[in-house]
Design a protein around this motif. Structure first.
Motif, short mmCIF file in Angstrom:
data_model
loop_
_atom_site.label_atom_id
_atom_site.label_comp_id
_atom_site.label_asym_id
_atom_site.label_seq_id
_atom_site.Cartn_x
_atom_site.Cartn_y
_atom_site.Cartn_z
N ALA A 288 9.49 34.33 14.54
CA ALA A 288 9.15 34.70 15.93
C ALA A 288 9.76 36.06 16.28
O ALA A 288 9.13 36.88 16.95
CB ALA A 288 9.63 33.63 16.90
N GLY A 289 10.97 36.29 15.80
CA GLY A 289 11.63 37.58 16.05
C GLY A 289 10.87 38.72 15.41
O GLY A 289 10.69 39.79 16.01
N GLU A 290 10.42 38.52 14.18
CA GLU A 290 9.66 39.55 13.49
C GLU A 290 8.33 39.83 14.21
O GLU A 290 7.93 40.99 14.38
CB GLU A 290 9.38 39.13 12.05
N GLU A 291 7.67 38.76 14.63
CA GLU A 291 6.40 38.92 15.33
C GLU A 291 6.60 39.64 16.67
O GLU A 291 5.79 40.48 17.07
CB GLU A 291 5.74 37.56 15.55
N THR A 292 7.69 39.33 17.35
CA THR A 292 7.99 39.99 18.62
C THR A 292 8.28 41.47 18.39
O THR A 292 7.82 42.33 19.16
CB THR A 292 9.20 39.33 19.31
N LYS A 293 9.00 41.76 17.33
CA LYS A 293 9.32 43.16 17.00
C LYS A 293 8.03 43.93 16.70
O LYS A 293 7.84 45.05 17.18
CB LYS A 293 10.27 43.20 15.81
N GLU A 294 7.15 43.32 15.91
CA GLU A 294 5.88 43.97 15.58
C GLU A 294 5.04 44.19 16.83
O GLU A 294 4.43 45.26 17.00
CB GLU A 294 5.10 43.12 14.57
N ALA A 295 5.01 43.21 17.72
CA ALA A 295 4.24 43.36 18.96
C ALA A 295 4.83 44.47 19.81
O ALA A 295 4.08 45.25 20.44
CB ALA A 295 4.23 42.04 19.73
N GLY A 296 6.14 44.57 19.85
CA GLY A 296 6.79 45.64 20.62
C GLY A 296 6.45 47.00 20.06
O GLY A 296 6.21 47.97 20.82
N GLU A 297 6.44 47.12 18.73
CA GLU A 297 6.09 48.41 18.11
C GLU A 297 4.65 48.79 18.40
O GLU A 297 4.33 49.96 18.66
CB GLU A 297 6.33 48.32 16.60
N LYS A 298 3.76 47.79 18.39
CA LYS A 298 2.35 48.06 18.70
C LYS A 298 2.21 48.53 20.15
O LYS A 298 1.41 49.43 20.45
CB LYS A 298 1.51 46.82 18.46
N LEU A 299 2.97 47.93 21.05
CA LEU A 299 2.92 48.34 22.45
C LEU A 299 3.42 49.77 22.63
O LEU A 299 2.86 50.55 23.40
CB LEU A 299 3.75 47.39 23.33
N LYS A 300 4.47 50.12 21.89
CA LYS A 300 5.00 51.49 21.96
C LYS A 300 3.94 52.48 21.50
O LYS A 300 3.74 53.53 22.10
CB LYS A 300 6.27 51.64 21.11
N GLU A 301 3.29 52.16 20.38
CA GLU A 301 2.26 53.06 19.85
C GLU A 301 1.09 53.17 20.81
O GLU A 301 0.54 54.24 21.01
CB GLU A 301 1.77 52.54 18.48
N ALA A 302 0.72 52.05 21.40
CA ALA A 302 -0.40 52.06 22.35
C ALA A 302 -0.03 52.86 23.59
O ALA A 302 -0.88 53.55 24.17
CB ALA A 302 -0.79 50.63 22.74
N ALA A 303 1.23 52.79 23.99
CA ALA A 303 1.66 53.53 25.17
C ALA A 303 1.68 55.04 24.89
O ALA A 303 1.43 55.85 25.80
CB ALA A 303 3.04 53.06 25.60
N LYS A 304 1.95 55.44 23.67
CA LYS A 304 1.99 56.84 23.33
C LYS A 304 0.59 57.44 23.34
O LYS A 304 0.40 58.61 23.60
CB LYS A 304 2.62 57.03 21.93
N LYS A 305 -0.42 56.66 23.03
CA LYS A 305 -1.79 57.17 22.96
C LYS A 305 -2.32 57.29 24.32
O LYS A 305 -2.70 57.66 25.15
CB LYS A 305 -2.66 56.23 22.15
#
Length: 83
Positions: free
Chosen positions: A66-83
């Motif tokens: 769950a921690g890994e999945e949360t981390k991956e989701a957070g990274e995806k959100l960061k990338e989406a926010a940058k675009k």
């Protein structure tokens, strides 16, 4: 009369002797039950420990995933926010 008294005395001795044997048997049975209960309790304790350890391990793995999945989701959100 003497025979009657002797017969009664013999029966009394036999009854006392039987009581002692019965007491010994009861004591032996009590000890056997006590020993068996201790063994059963030890077995249950071991099985409980194993179940708890297994549950802890599974819970730990689930939390890591769950921690890994949360981390991956957070990274995806960061990338989406940058675009």
């Amino acid at each position: 009369m003497k025979k009657t008294i002797l017969a009664v005395a013999f029966m009394a001795v036999a009854m006392v002797s039987c009581q002692d044997k019965t007491k010994d048997k009861v004591e032996d049975a009590t000890q056997a039950v006590g020993t068996e209960m201790e063994q059963k309790m030890d077995t249950v304790a071991e099985k409980t420990e194993t179940a708890v350890d297994t549950t802890k391990a599974k819970a730990g793995e689930a939390l890591e995933k769950a921690g890994e999945e949360t981390k991956e989701a957070g990274e995806k959100l960061k990338e989406a926010a940058k675009k």
